[in-house]
Design an enzyme around this catalytic site. Sequence first.
Site, PDB file in Angstrom:
ATOM      1  N   GLU A 212       0.842  -1.200   0.000  1.00 31.46           N
ATOM      2  CA  GLU A 212       0.000   0.000   0.000  1.00 31.46           C
ATOM      3  C   GLU A 212       0.879   1.253   0.000  1.00 31.46           C
ATOM      4  O   GLU A 212       1.876   1.333   0.726  1.00 31.46           O
ATOM      5  CB  GLU A 212      -0.902   0.021   1.232  1.00 31.46           C
TER       6      GLU A 212
ATOM      7  N   PHE B 101       0.705   5.841  -0.315  1.00 33.89           N
ATOM      8  CA  PHE B 101      -0.141   7.025  -0.260  1.00 33.89           C
ATOM      9  C   PHE B 101       0.437   8.086  -1.201  1.00 33.89           C
ATOM     10  O   PHE B 101       1.637   8.080  -1.479  1.00 33.89           O
ATOM     11  CB  PHE B 101      -0.283   7.561   1.165  1.00 33.89           C
ATOM     12  N   PRO B 102      -0.376   9.002  -1.710  1.00 31.68           N
ATOM     13  CA  PRO B 102       0.118  10.031  -2.626  1.00 31.68           C
ATOM     14  C   PRO B 102       0.951  11.080  -1.887  1.00 31.68           C
ATOM     15  O   PRO B 102       0.447  11.726  -0.961  1.00 31.68           O
ATOM     16  CB  PRO B 102      -1.160  10.669  -3.192  1.00 31.68           C
TER      17      PRO B 102
ATOM     18  N   LYS C 273       2.771  14.700  -1.182  1.00 31.19           N
ATOM     19  CA  LYS C 273       2.154  16.015  -1.343  1.00 31.19           C
ATOM     20  C   LYS C 273       2.756  16.830  -2.473  1.00 31.19           C
ATOM     21  O   LYS C 273       2.171  17.844  -2.862  1.00 31.19           O
ATOM     22  CB  LYS C 273       2.297  16.810  -0.038  1.00 31.19           C
TER      23      LYS C 273
ATOM     24  N   TYR D 235     -12.067  -4.795  10.693  1.00 27.43           N
ATOM     25  CA  TYR D 235     -11.436  -4.263  11.904  1.00 27.43           C
ATOM     26  C   TYR D 235     -11.322  -5.355  12.958  1.00 27.43           C
ATOM     27  O   TYR D 235     -12.278  -5.636  13.684  1.00 27.43           O
ATOM     28  CB  TYR D 235     -12.249  -3.084  12.434  1.00 27.43           C
TER      29      TYR D 235
ATOM     30  N   ASP E  32     -20.176  -4.836  14.464  1.00 25.01           N
ATOM     31  CA  ASP E  32     -19.197  -4.582  13.406  1.00 25.01           C
ATOM     32  C   ASP E  32     -19.137  -5.746  12.430  1.00 25.01           C
ATOM     33  O   ASP E  32     -19.069  -5.556  11.209  1.00 25.01           O
ATOM     34  CB  ASP E  32     -17.811  -4.354  14.014  1.00 25.01           C
TER      35      ASP E  32
ATOM     36  N   LYS F 133     -21.790  -5.828   3.954  1.00 21.65           N
ATOM     37  CA  LYS F 133     -20.975  -5.327   2.845  1.00 21.65           C
ATOM     38  C   LYS F 133     -20.587  -6.460   1.898  1.00 21.65           C
ATOM     39  O   LYS F 133     -20.571  -6.282   0.684  1.00 21.65           O
ATOM     40  CB  LYS F 133     -19.729  -4.617   3.383  1.00 21.65           C
TER      41      LYS F 133
ATOM     42  N   GLN G 292      -7.657  -3.657   9.052  1.00 22.67           N
ATOM     43  CA  GLN G 292      -6.909  -2.587   9.690  1.00 22.67           C
ATOM     44  C   GLN G 292      -5.617  -3.192  10.239  1.00 22.67           C
ATOM     45  O   GLN G 292      -5.544  -4.390  10.520  1.00 22.67           O
ATOM     46  CB  GLN G 292      -7.761  -1.999  10.831  1.00 22.67           C
TER      47      GLN G 292
END
Length: 573
Positions: free
Chosen positions: A21, A23-24, A26, A153, A166, A173, A184
């Site tokens: 994984e 993340f972009p 900045k 989770y 949960d 879903k 998570q």
Amino acid sequence: MKITSKIKQALEENRSFWSFEYFPPKTDEGVENLFERIQRMSGLKPEFIDVTWGAGGSTSDRTLEICTTAQSYQNLETCMHLTCTNMSKSKIDDALREAKSAGIQNILALRGDPPRNQEYANECETQFRYALDLVRYIRQEYGDYFCIGVAGYPEGLPESDSKEKDLDILKQKVDAGSDFVMSQIFFDPQLFLKFVEDCREIGITVPILPGIMPIQTYTSFRRLTNLCQIEVPTHILEILESIKGDDQAVKEFGVKFCIEMIQALRQGGVNGFHFCTLNLEKSVRLILEGCGFVEKQLTIIDGLAKNEAHLKAPILNDSLEGIILQNESWDEFPNGRWGDSRSPAYGEIDGYGASLKVTVQEALKLWGYPVDKKDISDIFSNYIQGQLKALPWSDEPLFAETDAIREKLADLNSKGFWTVGSQPAVNGVRSNDPVFGWGPKNGYVYQKAFLEFFTSPEELEKILVKFENNPYITFYAQNAKGDFKTNIEVEEPNAVTWGVFPSREIAQPTMIERVSFEAWGDEAFQIWNEWRMIYLPKSPSAKLIQEIADTYYLVNIVHNDFQDSDGIFTLFQ
């Protein structure tokens, strides 16, 4: 290719598999260098990669750019995160359309942050309040084209008081069309194994992938575990507390612990592992090697902490191993918002952009209902003095080094210079110093004093006069409209923290430069708006915060004489 097809193939071949994984970042340069990092890490043979999506679509362009490039040009199967709250239907439609156009077949459907108040909710259509709504919509509009993942989770949702509830929501879903579950992060393998067992008992049969986060630094570890409200076993906390002053030891422990956790998961029947890389690569490689998943690479220059200069420096070693090892470590000690803006890991470590990091109820309890600027000054001053646990710009207590300047900071805040960042000057203390130390042991560390604060245009003009006669001061200032001021004529990164360690080049984890200041400034002013939106639209508090956001400047001052511990504060006398 769908992720579920790749998982099925791996299971049929009776082999372990893994994914990464990202993340972009900045900045544009950070994104460019992330492409290089993703390309190198593709040699570790992940089954797929996924890319996070900022709250309200704040990183949508960069998320799509990274996904499209990885899918179309780097030949990697890609999964795009997509959050739905605070997102208009048109934005969701655009994202799904562009993903399909790029050949992306995998979506991780997430809720994201809930709306702050009714005004904000009305700005975005309320069709998508939960991830379940997004799953149903994707299936309705695209049939079975997309392979849809959802979050699970193991410890339960942070805001929930019932794991059973949960699990029931997760089952809904899956029944609505989700194809796999991504968990998570967690630090107790037995907790995940019990979660999988509970899921199977209620009829959830889709693949469930564990989220694995290598511990990169003590600070990032504590920030993410607090933000996500993740339980950490006591023995892990005790070990990290004992070595938190040695960044290299923390990283080495993080690698060892992840290897042990993966081995425990494998014994429990888990074959697939999803790594939250935080856009860093060395720890992930070492974990995969330690698990026997990939062959160990040659250590031609392994162990050398290459600084940022090596990213663009000529590669003298012709071997692929030399290139990988030389480029994977140049930013291995990231330092939050003031790390090198060229780093692939530059940005918020959670990757979700501007937000308060607390609920509306918590925010109101912390900051009340300010009606004038003195109230704002009191909020900042109380935080500095330890009477508030968080500001909108910081959800953590101040570091211990702040004690050296705490009284001076409180005085500044009471006078209308509202600080959101600072560090004292340090002239060569040992790297294992319990207050100022960082990096590997047996070294020395240095710091230039800097201050970052919001202030009015009138107060800014007063202190700018004092800068003119001080050769050691450099500064940046900008407001939300984009008005920009500086006294820097030649733009180069200004190292404000550096360390000298045995058998290593000088490390420079903290840099002040215009591109990073402007990138952070945009987010800093967005946070004023996030704060404003917890109040009724025409209330005195909302009007006050809006006025400040529209008129005030964000200012960063560096005192470049690191031997002068008080010089930066004399500017305000």
